[in-house]
Scaffold this motif. Structure first.
Motif, PDB file in Angstrom:
ATOM      1  N   LYS A 236      45.093  35.927  25.017  1.00  0.00           N
ATOM      2  CA  LYS A 236      44.885  36.970  26.017  1.00  0.00           C
ATOM      3  C   LYS A 236      45.967  36.932  27.098  1.00  0.00           C
ATOM      4  CE  LYS A 236      40.820  38.426  24.426  1.00  0.00           C
ATOM      5  NZ  LYS A 236      40.548  39.813  24.009  1.00  0.00           N
ATOM      6  N   ASN A 237      45.948  37.967  27.928  1.00  0.00           N
ATOM      7  CA  ASN A 237      46.762  37.996  29.142  1.00  0.00           C
ATOM      8  C   ASN A 237      45.865  37.542  30.289  1.00  0.00           C
ATOM      9  OD1 ASN A 237      49.063  38.815  30.868  1.00  0.00           O
ATOM     10  ND2 ASN A 237      47.628  40.378  31.589  1.00  0.00           N
ATOM     11  N   VAL A 238      46.235  36.447  30.956  1.00  0.00           N
ATOM     12  CA  VAL A 238      45.408  35.888  32.026  1.00  0.00           C
ATOM     13  C   VAL A 238      46.183  35.987  33.340  1.00  0.00           C
ATOM     14  CG1 VAL A 238      44.110  33.889  32.837  1.00  0.00           C
ATOM     15  CG2 VAL A 238      44.360  34.307  30.373  1.00  0.00           C
ATOM     16  N   ALA A 239      45.532  36.542  34.362  1.00  0.00           N
ATOM     17  CA  ALA A 239      46.188  36.719  35.656  1.00  0.00           C
ATOM     18  C   ALA A 239      45.231  36.349  36.772  1.00  0.00           C
ATOM     19  CB  ALA A 239      46.659  38.156  35.819  1.00  0.00           C
ATOM     20  N   ILE A 240      45.794  35.919  37.886  1.00  0.00           N
ATOM     21  CA  ILE A 240      45.006  35.645  39.077  1.00  0.00           C
ATOM     22  C   ILE A 240      45.371  36.670  40.139  1.00  0.00           C
ATOM     23  CG2 ILE A 240      46.660  33.947  40.018  1.00  0.00           C
ATOM     24  CD1 ILE A 240      44.152  32.410  41.064  1.00  0.00           C
ATOM     25  N   GLU A 241      44.353  37.207  40.821  1.00  0.00           N
ATOM     26  CA  GLU A 241      44.546  38.232  41.836  1.00  0.00           C
ATOM     27  C   GLU A 241      44.045  37.730  43.182  1.00  0.00           C
ATOM     28  OE1 GLU A 241      43.898  42.162  38.954  1.00  0.00           O
ATOM     29  OE2 GLU A 241      42.432  41.703  40.530  1.00  0.00           O
ATOM     30  N   PHE A 242      44.916  37.762  44.196  1.00  0.00           N
ATOM     31  CA  PHE A 242      44.565  37.411  45.566  1.00  0.00           C
ATOM     32  C   PHE A 242      44.567  38.697  46.407  1.00  0.00           C
ATOM     33  CE2 PHE A 242      46.468  33.547  43.872  1.00  0.00           C
ATOM     34  CZ  PHE A 242      45.644  32.533  44.344  1.00  0.00           C
ATOM     35  N   ASP A 243      43.485  38.928  47.137  1.00  0.00           N
ATOM     36  CA  ASP A 243      43.457  40.086  48.029  1.00  0.00           C
ATOM     37  C   ASP A 243      44.199  39.819  49.332  1.00  0.00           C
ATOM     38  OD1 ASP A 243      42.072  41.700  46.298  1.00  0.00           O
ATOM     39  OD2 ASP A 243      40.104  41.239  47.125  1.00  0.00           O
ATOM     40  N   GLY A 244      44.507  38.557  49.608  1.00  0.00           N
ATOM     41  CA  GLY A 244      45.280  38.227  50.793  1.00  0.00           C
ATOM     42  C   GLY A 244      45.230  36.742  51.086  1.00  0.00           C
ATOM     43  N   VAL A 245      46.387  36.150  51.389  1.00  0.00           N
ATOM     44  CA  VAL A 245      46.477  34.748  51.801  1.00  0.00           C
ATOM     45  C   VAL A 245      47.359  34.696  53.045  1.00  0.00           C
ATOM     46  CG1 VAL A 245      47.144  32.403  51.184  1.00  0.00           C
ATOM     47  CG2 VAL A 245      46.264  33.943  49.407  1.00  0.00           C
ATOM     48  N   MET A 246      46.846  34.136  54.121  1.00  0.00           N
ATOM     49  CA  MET A 246      47.565  34.083  55.390  1.00  0.00           C
ATOM     50  C   MET A 246      48.098  32.678  55.609  1.00  0.00           C
ATOM     51  SD  MET A 246      48.452  36.093  57.880  1.00  0.00           S
ATOM     52  CE  MET A 246      47.316  37.491  57.717  1.00  0.00           C
ATOM     53  N   ALA A 247      49.362  32.504  55.670  1.00  0.00           N
ATOM     54  CA  ALA A 247      50.471  33.408  55.387  1.00  0.00           C
ATOM     55  C   ALA A 247      51.498  32.573  54.657  1.00  0.00           C
ATOM     56  CB  ALA A 247      51.050  33.976  56.685  1.00  0.00           C
ATOM     57  N   ASN A 248      52.622  33.194  54.255  1.00  0.00           N
ATOM     58  CA  ASN A 248      53.707  32.479  53.574  1.00  0.00           C
ATOM     59  C   ASN A 248      53.169  31.619  52.437  1.00  0.00           C
ATOM     60  OD1 ASN A 248      55.879  33.308  55.460  1.00  0.00           O
ATOM     61  ND2 ASN A 248      54.652  32.150  56.924  1.00  0.00           N
TER      62      ASN A 248
ATOM     63  N   GLY B 156      50.933  37.931  54.868  1.00  0.00           N
ATOM     64  CA  GLY B 156      49.573  37.488  54.671  1.00  0.00           C
ATOM     65  C   GLY B 156      48.570  38.589  54.413  1.00  0.00           C
ATOM     66  N   TYR B 157      48.929  39.834  54.693  1.00  0.00           N
ATOM     67  CA  TYR B 157      47.987  40.943  54.539  1.00  0.00           C
ATOM     68  C   TYR B 157      48.071  41.621  53.172  1.00  0.00           C
ATOM     69  CZ  TYR B 157      47.655  40.609  59.641  1.00  0.00           C
ATOM     70  OH  TYR B 157      47.459  40.158  60.925  1.00  0.00           O
ATOM     71  N   ILE B 158      49.089  41.317  52.410  1.00  0.00           N
ATOM     72  CA  ILE B 158      49.310  42.060  51.164  1.00  0.00           C
ATOM     73  C   ILE B 158      48.515  41.433  50.015  1.00  0.00           C
ATOM     74  CG2 ILE B 158      51.317  40.808  50.245  1.00  0.00           C
ATOM     75  CD1 ILE B 158      50.947  44.652  50.558  1.00  0.00           C
ATOM     76  N   SER B 159      48.016  42.260  49.115  1.00  0.00           N
ATOM     77  CA  SER B 159      47.394  41.771  47.880  1.00  0.00           C
ATOM     78  C   SER B 159      48.478  41.503  46.844  1.00  0.00           C
ATOM     79  CB  SER B 159      46.409  42.804  47.334  1.00  0.00           C
ATOM     80  OG  SER B 159      45.315  42.987  48.213  1.00  0.00           O
ATOM     81  N   PHE B 160      48.268  40.494  46.004  1.00  0.00           N
ATOM     82  CA  PHE B 160      49.281  40.158  45.001  1.00  0.00           C
ATOM     83  C   PHE B 160      48.604  39.474  43.830  1.00  0.00           C
ATOM     84  CE2 PHE B 160      48.990  36.645  47.968  1.00  0.00           C
ATOM     85  CZ  PHE B 160      49.010  35.511  47.168  1.00  0.00           C
ATOM     86  N   ASN B 161      49.320  39.383  42.721  1.00  0.00           N
ATOM     87  CA  ASN B 161      48.770  38.736  41.530  1.00  0.00           C
ATOM     88  C   ASN B 161      49.890  38.064  40.749  1.00  0.00           C
ATOM     89  OD1 ASN B 161      49.650  40.713  39.169  1.00  0.00           O
ATOM     90  ND2 ASN B 161      48.973  41.985  40.897  1.00  0.00           N
ATOM     91  N   TYR B 162      49.508  37.094  39.949  1.00  0.00           N
ATOM     92  CA  TYR B 162      50.447  36.402  39.078  1.00  0.00           C
ATOM     93  C   TYR B 162      49.853  36.295  37.682  1.00  0.00           C
ATOM     94  CZ  TYR B 162      52.649  34.713  43.419  1.00  0.00           C
ATOM     95  OH  TYR B 162      53.270  34.628  44.641  1.00  0.00           O
TER      96      TYR B 162
END
Length: 781
Positions: free
Chosen positions: A104-116, A132-138
Motif C-alpha cells: 500500500k501507499n502509507v502516509a502520515i498527515e499533520f494538521d499543524g506542528v508548532m514550529a520548525n 507551524g500553522y500549515i498542514s503537511f504530510n509525508y
C-alpha cells in the motif's frame, strides 16, 4: 468579463473530509493522536529507533506544552507570547502495520506542528516544515516495517527557541490532529479533489469535480473515476463516470474533470448552511481501489464595486470578527466543541463572518464554519520577509523562512482549504512591513495572488493594508492590482479611496468598535463588510502583568462586556435591549459596566446610563418609576439618561410599533453568599474533542449576581469526568490553567470538564464563606 470589477464566482466548494474518517473500501484513515511519548527539551539522537525513551511523559495529541507555563516576565516570548515558555519539544510514537499493507501507499498527515518541525520514520528524515500553522504530510513508503511484532517509530522535533517569534500566542508542539492514511498505490492525490459549480440557480446547479489520481506502482494501470453526489439526507442526487484516456504509468498523474447536474438544489447560505457530499471512487478491474468523500455547499458568491458582497445573488453585509487560533485555557490545542461554543456565541449577537487572523487554522474549524453558516476570509501570513516582532537581529518568526517557503505554504493552504463553502476570499498578508512601494514588494504580492488563482481560480484575493495613505499604496499602483482592496482601521480613508476609485472592490479587513466605524459599513452599499478587532480576547500581545489582549467583543471565557451588548444592538436581527452604566459616574463612555451594584454606593450619586437597543422606543424605570421613553437615534448611538442612584431595580422596556418586544432588568446585589453552577451542555461524549463548560457565578442570598465578587473557588469532579482546565476573564491571570482553583473575576469563573469514561459526572464548587454548589454531566460513548 473583468474579474477586477465583478469577480463572479458560481461555485460549490467541498471541504475534504480529512478529519474523523474511518476505513472505506478504498483507503484507511486512522487517528494517530493517541499514545505518544513527550520530552520537553532537546534530546540528542531521539530520532533513532534505538533511542531510550522509557522515562518520557505519556500523552495524547493534540498537545500544547507552552500553555502549561509557567508565566514569567523573563520568558523570551515576551509580550507577544503572553510571557509563556519557549524551547524544544520531542515526540515519539510506536506503531505496527499489517503485513498486507506492505503493498500500500502509507502516509502520515499533520494538521499543524508548532514550529520548525522535523519528522523521522525509523531514523529516516522525512522533512522539515518551519511554518507551524500549515498542514503537511509525508509518504512513509520504503522506510516501514510490516507484520506482527515489527515495530515502527515516528519521531517529531518541534523548535521555537528563536524568540520573540510572533506578535501573538503560537503554542508549541503537535497541537493539532494527526492521521495515518493507507491507500492503494494508485490513489487520489492529497487534496486532489476540487469541487466548483460554474452554474447555480434555484432550479439547477452544475457541479464540476476535478480529481487528480497518482500512480506510484511499478506497473501502468487502467483506471476509471466515478463520482456520486448525495444530499443532506444521504440520497444520491447525481453521478458521473469517466475512464482515463490511457493507462496511468508509474510516477504519472491523470486529471479527471466531471460535470454533474443537480436539480432544485438547496443553496448554502449563512441562514441555511445546507451541505452535500461528493464521494469520488477510483476503480480498476471493476473494483474500488481508492476513494475520497468531500462535503460541499452549492452557492454563488460575487464581489462587486457597487454592491459589495453578494451571496446567491443577494447582498450580504459581512459582519465579521477576527479570531486568533488560541482558545484561552486550552492554548492552541483546541477541542472542537470549544470552537463551536465560541462560534455560536458570536452568531447569537449577529456575527456572520470570520477572518482567520493571521494564519491557516485547523481544518475542523473550517468544517464548523461550513456547518454553522459563517463566511470566512482565509488568511495566510502576518509577515513576509520583514521582521515585525523584534528590533535588530534578535528574534524573528516566519520572516526568516518566507523567501524559501512562502509560495509553498500558500499553495498548500489553498489546496487544503479550497473546498470549504464558507471561504469566500483569501488574504495573503496582514499589515505587511515589507516595502510595497517598489518592484520587489509588488512581485511578492503578485506571486502570492497568482498562487491562489492557480490552485483556486474561483475566489478573489486581498490583503490587510496598513496605513495605505502613508505607504502610498493607493497611489503607486499596488492597490490597483488587488482583486479586493482591504484596509485595516481608518475606515473613512477606505471610503475616500472608493470615492476616488469607484471601480475598486473594497472591504474592511480589520476594524475598530466605534460608532463611526460601524457607520462606514452601514451607510455605504459598496462596502463588502468589516472584521472587528477582535472577536474574543486572545493570549499575548499584552504588556506585563497582563498576558492576554483585552480588545475582544467577548472575554477569554466568552463572558460578555458592554462592548458585546452594544455590538448585538447594531448587528442582531432580533429585538435587543441592554443597560450599561458608567462606573465612575463621570465622563460618558468611560468605565462602563452592565450592573446596578456600585462599589461605593454612598459616593455614587448621579449615574450616567446608556441603553443599547435596535428597537423603536425604550422606556427606563427605576424601582418601578418611569424615567421617560426615548426613540431610536438615526445614527445608532445609545440612548442616555442621568439617574440619581437608588438601590433596587433598573429596568429597560423596549417596544416596536407600540408593543413590548424585549426587556432587561438589573438589580443591586448584596453580600456574596453562595455559588451557582450552570452548564451549557448536560451531556458530552467521552472523546478529546468534546468538553463541557461549567460557570460558577457568585450571588447574594437572593440569587442576584455579585459583580465585584473575587472569591476563590475550588472545583472538583467525581465520576467519569476530569477537569480539563479552569479560567476567568482576568487579563493578568498568572495561575496555570490546569489548577482546580480559580478566583472569581467580576463575579464568575469557569471549569471545563472532559470525559474519562461513561456515566454521570458530578462537578462541585466551593469557596470560603459561600454555600457550595454542584451540577451533573452525562458522559457517553
Amino acid at each position: 468579463m473583468n474579474r477586477k470589477f465583478t469577480f463572479l464566482m458560481m461555485l460549490s466548494l467541498a471541504g475534504q473530509l480529512s478529519y474523523g474518517q474511518t476505513a472505506t473500501p478504498g483507503r484507511k484513515i486512522a487517528s494517530f493522536d493517541n499514545d505518544w511519548l513527550f520530552y520537553k527539551g532537546d534530546a540528542s539522537g531521539a530520532e533513532k529507533s534505538s533511542f531510550k525513551d522509557a522515562a518520557w511523559r505519556k500523552l495524547d495529541v493534540p498537545h500544547d506544552w507552552m500553555i502549561e507555563g509557567p508565566y514569567s516576565q523573563d520568558n523570551k516570548t515576551g509580550r507577544g507570547g503572553g510571557y509563556l515558555p519557549s524551547g524544544i519539544g520531542w515526540y515519539r510514537k510506536y506503531f505496527t502495520l499489517d503485513a498486507a499493507d506492505a503493498v500500500k501507499n502509507v502516509a502520515i498527515e499533520f494538521d499543524g506542528v508548532m514550529a520548525n518541525s522535523d519528522v523521522w520514520i525509523n531514523g529516516y528524515h522525512l522533512g522539515k516544515r518551519p511554518y507551524g500553522y500549515i498542514s503537511f504530510n509525508y509518504e512513509l513508503n520504503g522506510h516501514l516495517n510490516f507484520g506482527k511484532g515489527k515495530t515502527n517509530v515516528i519521531a517529531v522535533r518541534a523548535d521555537n527557541t528563536i524568540q520573540p517569534a510572533s506578535r501573538y500566542y503560537t503554542g508549541a508542539g503537535i497541537y493539532r490532529h494527526v492521521r495515518l492514511v493507507t491507500s492503494n498505490q494508485v490513489h487520489i492525490s492529497t487534496w486532489g479533489v476540487f469541487v466548483t459549480t460554474p452554474e447555480v440557480s434555484a432550479e439547477k446547479a452544475t457541479v464540476h469535480v476535478k480529481t487528480m489520481v497518482n500512480n506510484i506502482a511499478a506497473a501502468s494501470k487502467s483506471v476509471m473515476l466515478q463520482t456520486t453526489l448525495y444530499d443532506a439526507a444521504g440520497k444520491a442526487v447525481g453521478t458521473a463516470s469517466k475512464t482515463a484516456a490511457k493507462q496511468v504509468a508509474k510516477g504519472d498523474t491523470v486529471v479527471f474533470e466531471q460535470d454533474i447536474a443537480v436539480a432544485n438544489p438547496k443553496l448554502w447560505s449563512t441562514a441555511a448552511p445546507t451541505l452535500y457530499k461528493a464521494v469520488t471512487q477510483v476503480l480498476a478491474d471493476g473494483k474500488v481501489i481508492d476513494d475520497a468523500a468531500n462535503s460541499f455547499g452549492i452557492r454563488s458568491i460575487k464581489f462587486t464595486a457597487d454592491q459589495g458582497f453578494l451571496l446567491n445573488g443577494k447582498k450580504l453585509m459581512i459582519k465579521g470578527v477576527c479570531l486568533h487560533h488560541d482558545v484561552g485555557a486550552f492554548g492552541s490545542a483546541v477541542p472542537l466543541s470549544a470552537w463551536e461554543r465560541r462560534l455560536q456565541a458570536l452568531k447569537n449577537i449577529g456575527v456572520n463572518g470570520i477572518r482567520t487572523s493571521h494564519n491557516p487554522v485547523a481544518p475542523e474549524f473550517l468544517d464548523l464554519c461550513d456547518r454553522m453558516g459563517f463566511v470566512v476570509m482565509d488568511e495566510s501570513f502576518d509577515t513576509w520577509e520583514a521582521n515585525k516582532v523584534s528590533r535588530g537581529n534578535d528574534g524573528g518568526g516566519y520572516n526568516l523562512y518566507f523567501k524559501q517557503w512562502g509560495m509553498i505554504d500558500q499553495r498548500d493552504q489553498v489546496l487544503r482549504d479550497r473546498n470549504h463553502p464558507s471561504i469566500v476570499i483569501y488574504s495573503v498578508g496582514n499589515e505587511i512591513h515589507d516595502a510595497l512601494n517598489d518592484s520587489t514588494g509588488f512581485k511578492k504580492y503578485r506571486d502570492l495572488q497568482n498562487t491562489c488563482h492557480k490552485y483556486d481560480p474561483s475566489r478573489p484575493v486581498t490583503m490587510a493594508l496598513f496605513r495605505p495613505n502613508v505607504s502610498k499604496v493607493y497611489d503607486n499602483g499596488f492597490a490597483k492590482m488587488m482583486d479586493v482592496v482591504g484596509q485595516n482601521y481608518r475606515e473613512n480613508e477606505l471610503v475616500d479611496a472608493h470615492t476616488a476609485h469607484p471601480d475598486w472592490i473594497v472591504i474592511g479587513t480589520e476594524n475598530g468598535h466605534t460608532l463611526t466605524a460601524w457607520q462606514a459599513l452601514r451607510d455605504h452599499n459598496y462596502m463588502s463588510g468589516q472584521f472587528l478587532w477582535v472577536g474574543v480576547d486572545y493570549l499575548g500581545e499584552s504588556d506585563w502583568p497582563n498576558v492576554t489582549d483585552g480588545q475582544g467583543v467577548f472575554d477569554r471565557t466568552m463572558g460578555t462586556r458592554p462592548l458585546t451588548l452594544q455590538r448585538e444592538s447594531w448587528w442582531s436581527d432580533k429585538p435587543v435591549v441592554h443597560i450599561v452604566r458608567n462606573s465612575q459616574a463621570t465622563g460618558r463612555g468611560a468605565g462602563l459596566v452592565a450592573d446596578w451594584t456600585p462599589t461605593d454606593p454612598a459616593a455614587y450619586q448621579n449615574a450616567k446610563i446608556s441603553v443599547y437597543s435596535n428597537c423603536d422606543d425604550v422606556e427606563l424605570f427605576l424601582n418601578g418609576k418611569s424615567l421617560g421613553s426615548k426613540a431610536k437615534p438615526a445614527d445608532d448611538d445609545s440612548r442616555n439618561w442621568e439617574v440619581p442612584y437608588e438601590k433596587g431595580s433598573l429596568k429597560a422596556v423596549a417596544k416596536n410599533g407600540g408593543k413590548v418586544v424585549v426587556t432587561e432588568e438589573l438589580k443591586t446585589a448584596g453580600v456574596p453568599a453562595k455559588i451557582i453552577l450552570t452548564t451549557e451542555r448536560g451531556s458530552i461524549k467521552n472523546n478529546w474533542d468534546d468538553v463541557a463548560y461549567v460557570t460558577a457565578q457568585v450571588v447574594d442570598a437572593n440569587g442576584v449576581p455579585c459583580p465585584q465578587a473575587d472569591n476563590e473557588v475550588t472545583f472538583s469532579v467525581s465520576g467519569p469526568g476530569a477537569i480539563a482546565a479552569t479560567d476567568n476573564g482576568d487579563l493578568a491571570n498568572h495561575v496555570a490553567f490546569s489548577e482546580p482553583v480559580r478566583h472569581a473575576y467580576r463575579g464568575k469563573c469557569i471549569v471545563i470538564i472532559r470525559g474519562k469514561g461513561e456515566g454521570k459526572a458530578t462537578v462541585q464548587a466551593s469557596g470560603a464563606g459561600l454555600t457550595s454548589s454542584s451540577v451533573s454531566i452525562n458522559i457517553g460513548k
